[in-house]
Design an enzyme around this catalytic site. Structure first.
Site, PDB file in Angstrom:
ATOM      1  N   HIS A  49      64.133 -22.114 -75.685  1.00  0.00           N
ATOM      2  CA  HIS A  49      65.176 -21.372 -76.405  1.00  0.00           C
ATOM      3  C   HIS A  49      66.291 -20.907 -75.458  1.00  0.00           C
ATOM      4  O   HIS A  49      66.251 -19.778 -74.956  1.00  0.00           O
ATOM      5  CB  HIS A  49      64.572 -20.147 -77.088  1.00  0.00           C
ATOM      6  CG  HIS A  49      63.734 -20.440 -78.273  1.00  0.00           C
ATOM      7  ND1 HIS A  49      64.232 -20.474 -79.555  1.00  0.00           N
ATOM      8  CD2 HIS A  49      62.408 -20.719 -78.383  1.00  0.00           C
ATOM      9  CE1 HIS A  49      63.264 -20.758 -80.405  1.00  0.00           C
ATOM     10  NE2 HIS A  49      62.150 -20.910 -79.723  1.00  0.00           N
ATOM     11  N   GLU A  74      69.206 -19.940 -76.255  1.00  0.00           N
ATOM     12  CA  GLU A  74      69.955 -18.849 -76.879  1.00  0.00           C
ATOM     13  C   GLU A  74      69.354 -17.484 -76.566  1.00  0.00           C
ATOM     14  O   GLU A  74      70.003 -16.449 -76.764  1.00  0.00           O
ATOM     15  CB  GLU A  74      70.042 -19.062 -78.400  1.00  0.00           C
ATOM     16  CG  GLU A  74      68.799 -18.721 -79.207  1.00  0.00           C
ATOM     17  CD  GLU A  74      67.730 -19.792 -79.195  1.00  0.00           C
ATOM     18  OE1 GLU A  74      66.749 -19.656 -79.954  1.00  0.00           O
ATOM     19  OE2 GLU A  74      67.856 -20.764 -78.422  1.00  0.00           O
ATOM     20  N   CYS A 129      63.466 -25.840 -80.885  1.00  0.00           N
ATOM     21  CA  CYS A 129      62.120 -25.499 -81.346  1.00  0.00           C
ATOM     22  C   CYS A 129      61.854 -26.128 -82.724  1.00  0.00           C
ATOM     23  O   CYS A 129      61.723 -27.338 -82.829  1.00  0.00           O
ATOM     24  CB  CYS A 129      61.936 -23.985 -81.339  1.00  0.00           C
ATOM     25  SG  CYS A 129      60.205 -23.447 -81.341  1.00  0.00           S
TER      26      CYS A 129
END
Length: 223
Positions: free
Chosen positions: A198, A200, A89
């Site tokens: 994302h 994660e 990002c």
């Protein structure tokens, strides 16, 4: 393999990344402050991560100030020596601003912040498997000129494209208007990676989504 997670003023996904790498993926993680310069504890087999957020408040442009931080000077040197670097990002935006990756991230085509689960697929894979991961950005529309796009295609540097849940690359599945549905790219040497989604945020069964593990496995061989 060690991971260093850089924290800038305005980072807000650094804890997500540390939590994912340490607790879900069982990797060694070292937190790095933007004003520091020392990366001597890392080898080129390790990876430096630039997390999402709003580094330096996104003043001027997203990632434009972070690119000149002391730590980024060391990260650029680390990458140029073959060390692995991952930008997620805002981290992707910083990599483009620093010249480690080509192209630029522009304001979303709908001129609105987008925060939702999307689907993407490995660009070079013949499989239609769609990976579900979240996005959360206002300036995630990847753009590059025709020459750069031609080089990205030629060297297979496009690593992920937005798709629908069946793996079809469509206009409707593109959350921000990115050219060629590009969700993530790498450099020619294949040691610097950037993406807007994302992973994660999708590595824990508590969140009912572990598709992000597929991305870490694809890029670094960990799951």
């Amino acid at each position: 393999m060690k991971f260093g997670v850089v924290v800038f003023p305005g980072s807000n996904c650094d804890r997500d990344m540390i939590e994912s790498l340490q607790n879900d993926l069982k990797q060694e993680v070292i937190q790095l402050w933007h004003k520091d310069k020392d990366l001597s504890m890392f080898t080129t087999d390790d990876c430096i991560v630039l997390p999402g957020g709003f580094s330096y408040g996104d003043y001027l442009r997203c990632g434009a100030i972070a690119r000149f931080s002391p730590m980024m000077q060391s990260v650029i040197e680390f990458a140029n020596k073959g060390g692995k670097v991952l930008g997620i990002c805002n981290g992707f935006q910083i990599l483009c601003e620093s010249g480690l990756l080509p192209g630029v991230l522009l304001r979303n085509s709908q001129q609105q912040f987008v925060c939702k689960n999307i689907f993407m697929k490995e660009a070079a894979s013949e499989s239609c498997e769609a990976i579900k991961v979240p996005v959360a950005h206002g300036e995630g529309r990847y753009f590059a000129n025709d020459k750069t796009l031609e080089e990205l295609e030629m060297h297979r540097q496009i690593i992920y494209r937005y798709c629908d849940e069946n793996g079809n690359i469509t206009h409707e599945s593109n959350p921000n208007g990115a050219i060629h549905n590009i969700a993530g790219i790498c450099n020619k040497e294949r040691n610097v990676y950037g993406m807007m989604p994302h992973p994660e945020r999708a590595t824990s069964n508590i969140l009912s989504n572990e598709d992000g593990r597929k991305i870490f496995n694809h890029l670094f061989g960990i799951n």
